[in-house]
Design an enzyme around this catalytic site. Structure first.
Site, PDB file in Angstrom:
ATOM      1  N   LYS A  72       0.841  -1.209   0.000  1.00  0.00           N
ATOM      2  CA  LYS A  72       0.000   0.000   0.000  1.00  0.00           C
ATOM      3  C   LYS A  72       0.871   1.252   0.000  1.00  0.00           C
ATOM      4  O   LYS A  72       0.618   2.197  -0.756  1.00  0.00           O
ATOM      5  CB  LYS A  72      -0.938  -0.014   1.220  1.00  0.00           C
ATOM      6  N   GLN A 130      -4.620  -1.574   9.642  1.00  0.00           N
ATOM      7  CA  GLN A 130      -4.612  -2.888   9.001  1.00  0.00           C
ATOM      8  C   GLN A 130      -5.228  -3.944   9.921  1.00  0.00           C
ATOM      9  O   GLN A 130      -4.901  -4.019  11.098  1.00  0.00           O
ATOM     10  CB  GLN A 130      -3.167  -3.270   8.619  1.00  0.00           C
ATOM     11  N   ASP A 187     -10.876   3.255   4.112  1.00  0.00           N
ATOM     12  CA  ASP A 187     -11.265   1.843   4.080  1.00  0.00           C
ATOM     13  C   ASP A 187     -12.783   1.686   3.922  1.00  0.00           C
ATOM     14  O   ASP A 187     -13.260   0.600   3.574  1.00  0.00           O
ATOM     15  CB  ASP A 187     -10.879   1.176   5.411  1.00  0.00           C
TER      16      ASP A 187
HETATM   17  N1  GUN Z   1      -7.057  -6.640   5.951  1.00  0.00           N
HETATM   18  C1  GUN Z   1      -7.384  -7.306   4.821  1.00  0.00           C
HETATM   19  N2  GUN Z   1      -7.979  -6.477   3.935  1.00  0.00           N
HETATM   20  C2  GUN Z   1      -8.026  -5.265   4.522  1.00  0.00           C
HETATM   21  C3  GUN Z   1      -8.511  -3.989   4.101  1.00  0.00           C
HETATM   22  O1  GUN Z   1      -9.056  -3.802   3.018  1.00  0.00           O
HETATM   23  N3  GUN Z   1      -8.345  -2.983   4.996  1.00  0.00           N
HETATM   24  C4  GUN Z   1      -7.777  -3.162   6.224  1.00  0.00           C
HETATM   25  N4  GUN Z   1      -7.687  -2.108   7.033  1.00  0.00           N
HETATM   26  N5  GUN Z   1      -7.325  -4.322   6.645  1.00  0.00           N
HETATM   27  C5  GUN Z   1      -7.440  -5.363   5.795  1.00  0.00           C
END
Ligand code: GUN
Length: 296
Positions: free
Chosen positions: A52, A96, A119
């Protein structure tokens, strides 16, 4: 069979975003910034978070990774979030998941300012999605990426039967709510199946559009798919593979090699939905930046 190339589409989207970021940099001297908090050392999460951050840099955005130790308390994490909520240089905040046991996901979701919740997990953003105000809030990145693939490949969805396997808050539930909206590249009849659904194939065989998001490697076999169906694989499962240096490889929820012979269109894993998730995260971060700076 149409091969739905998420890598290519995500590269197209990133090229568009890169141009808009450069435009803003030129005109207002600022670029969007994403802050990602990771708690602990989950190996898969470490990779996702690094990807990311790299993607942000790739399109000219700022990014920071805030690494907190595995024994961080909920109060400490909420304190870090509050700081980011108040920082004018931070447009997007992402914590995350999964989080260590001592931290309640829901408290974290509520703590992130909805206008920085790239998100799309905050109930305010989830609510806007459910009532169809998609432009107003943020849509969860993975389901948003799936819609963008359907849109860019001009896949007909109106009146189709979309069967979603999985009911998570991150994918299944927002995916179902999107596919039922009376909007282009949605407007489907939606069925949601999950771990308690008996005789899953009864449902999957009725799907014109089958979206697998349950996290079980190769659960969807060719016998479970209607000939001509569009198959979208959201699975990201690590399976043992002695031929790889890491001893494992990434595979989807769909038995791709068998299902590709009967589907009319299919996404691979890797290179399908995965890269789209990151592209839509960047898109949400740019949207937040433009909203905070009154550019839209
Ligand atoms: N863990 C797996 N996919 C995601 C996501 O799209 N956002 C976040 N914050 N954690 C994740």
């Amino acid at each position: 069979m149409l091969f739905i190339d998420g890598k290519k589409i995500s590269d197209d989207i990133k090229a568009e975003l890169r141009q808009r970021v450069a435009f803003h940099k030129l005109h207002i001297g600022k670029v969007p910034g994403l802050s990602v908090i990771i708690v602990g050392n989950n190996a898969a999460s470490q990779v996702y978070v690094r990807n990311k951050a790299k993607a942000c840099i790739d399109v000219g955005m700022n990014s920071e990774i805030i690494q907190l130790s595995a024994d961080t308390t909920e109060a400490q994490l909420l304190g870090s979030i509050a700081e980011l909520n108040g920082s004018p240089n931070v447009d997007g905040i992402l914590v995350q998941q999964p989080l260590p046991k001592q931290i309640d996901d829901y408290h974290v979701t509520l703590a992130i300012a909805p206008e920085k919740d790239v998100d799309g997990f905050h109930p305010e953003n989830v609510g806007k999605l459910v009532i169809g105000k998609l432009n107003d809030g943020f849509i969860s990145c993975t389901p948003y990426g799936v819609i963008e693939l359907l849109r860019r490949y001009k896949i007909e969805t109106a009146g189709k039967h979309c069967v979603i396997v999985g009911r998570s808050n991150i994918v299944g539930k927002p995916m179902a709510n999107l596919m039922m909206q009376k909007l282009d590249f949605m407007n489907s009849t939606v069925t949601v199946c999950h771990s308690a659904t008996p005789d899953l194939s009864t449902y999957t065989k009725q799907a014109d559009i089958l979206i697998a998001a349950i996290g079980k490697a190769h659960l969807i076999t060719a016998a479970m798919v209607k000939p001509g169906a569009v198959v979208i694989d959201v699975g990201m499962n690590s399976v043992p593979d002695a031929s790889k240096k890491s001893g494992q490889r990434l595979t989807g929820d769909v038995d791709f090699e068998a299902v590709k012979n009967i589907a009319s269109a299919i996404t691979p894993v890797p290179g399908g939905v995965g890269p789209m998730t990151i592209a839509m995260l960047l898109s949400n971060t740019l949207k937040s930046f433009e909203q905070q700076n009154k550019l839209r």
